[in-house]
Scaffold this active site. Structure first.
Site, PDB file in Angstrom:
ATOM      1  CG  HIS A   1      65.284  29.305 140.201  1.00  0.00           C
ATOM      2  ND1 HIS A   1      66.288  29.358 139.268  1.00  0.00           N
ATOM      3  CD2 HIS A   1      64.120  29.329 139.508  1.00  0.00           C
ATOM      4  CE1 HIS A   1      65.761  29.409 138.054  1.00  0.00           C
ATOM      5  NE2 HIS A   1      64.435  29.399 138.171  1.00  0.00           N
TER       6      HIS A   1
ATOM      7  CB  CYS B   1      60.949  29.906 137.853  1.00  0.00           C
ATOM      8  SG  CYS B   1      60.053  28.343 138.110  1.00  0.00           S
TER       9      CYS B   1
END
Length: 205
Positions: A163, A179
């Site tokens: 992301h 992440c």
């Protein structure tokens, strides 16, 4: 016309200078302002990004098919394999020790300006996240940034994502909750290249 060895060597500084200028101009285009009716991205000065972390097409000899996303966690690099020995390289931020995915996954879905809901583990690690338990809408202040690629295994969400980020200084660091984070400009570029179903390989040390 022939060029002497001495003339070739004398011309090398000019050649390298020309390459540096071309790369810098490419960087300026890569990190120029991105218009959007609600969430315009401001231009990002290349000087604020380490040269080795800037988006760049590079030679790549990894044994992966074109279209594969390779996350090299120790090197803080992500590669989109283009084939013919080439890849697009991006700088990334990765998860803190013990908070990282390893091995194969697929892009199960994608989202533009995604909303963010902290997991129970995130709330336990940082109780301040409890205020977002109901979800935080997408936007410039959202931790997932401009785009998100959701990683799946066996048809199930792993809860790991590739992301964007509103903290560009975190690129090159191991600071996330597991992440893979990218500059917003870079994740927009990757998002356009990678379809749902693409293979993702996460390499750990």
């Amino acid at each position: 016309m022939t060029i002497s060895r001495r003339g070739f060597i004398a011309g090398l500084p000019l050649l390298f200078a020309g390459c540096a200028v071309t790369e810098y101009r490419s960087d300026q285009l890569n990190y120029a302002a991105v218009p959007h009716d609600r969430f315009p991205l401001a231009a990002l000065s290349p000087e604020k990004i380490k040269p080795e972390l800037r988006r760049r097409e590079v030679a790549y000899d990894g044994n992966y098919k074109a279209g594969t996303v390779v996350v090299d966690t120790p090197a803080r690099r992500l590669y989109y394999v283009m084939g013919d020995g080439r890849a697009m390289r991006y700088g990334i931020g990765v998860g803190r020790a013990g908070l990282a995915l390893r091995g194969d996954a697929t892009v199960g879905r994608k989202g533009e300006w995604p909303s963010w809901t902290p997991t129970d583990n995130m709330i336990r690690r940082d109780p301040r996240n409890r205020r977002y338990a109901g979800g935080l809408p997408g936007g410039l202040s959202n931790p997932l940034g401009a785009r998100a690629l959701y990683l799946y295994r066996g048809g199930r969400d792993t809860m790991f994502r590739i992301h964007g980020t509103n903290q560009p200084n975190s690129i090159g660091q191991a600071v996330s909750s597991g992440c893979v984070r990218m500059l917003n400009h870079d994740v927009v570029d990757l998002y356009e290249r990678v379809p749902v179903g693409a293979r993702v390989v996460v390499i750990q040390a």
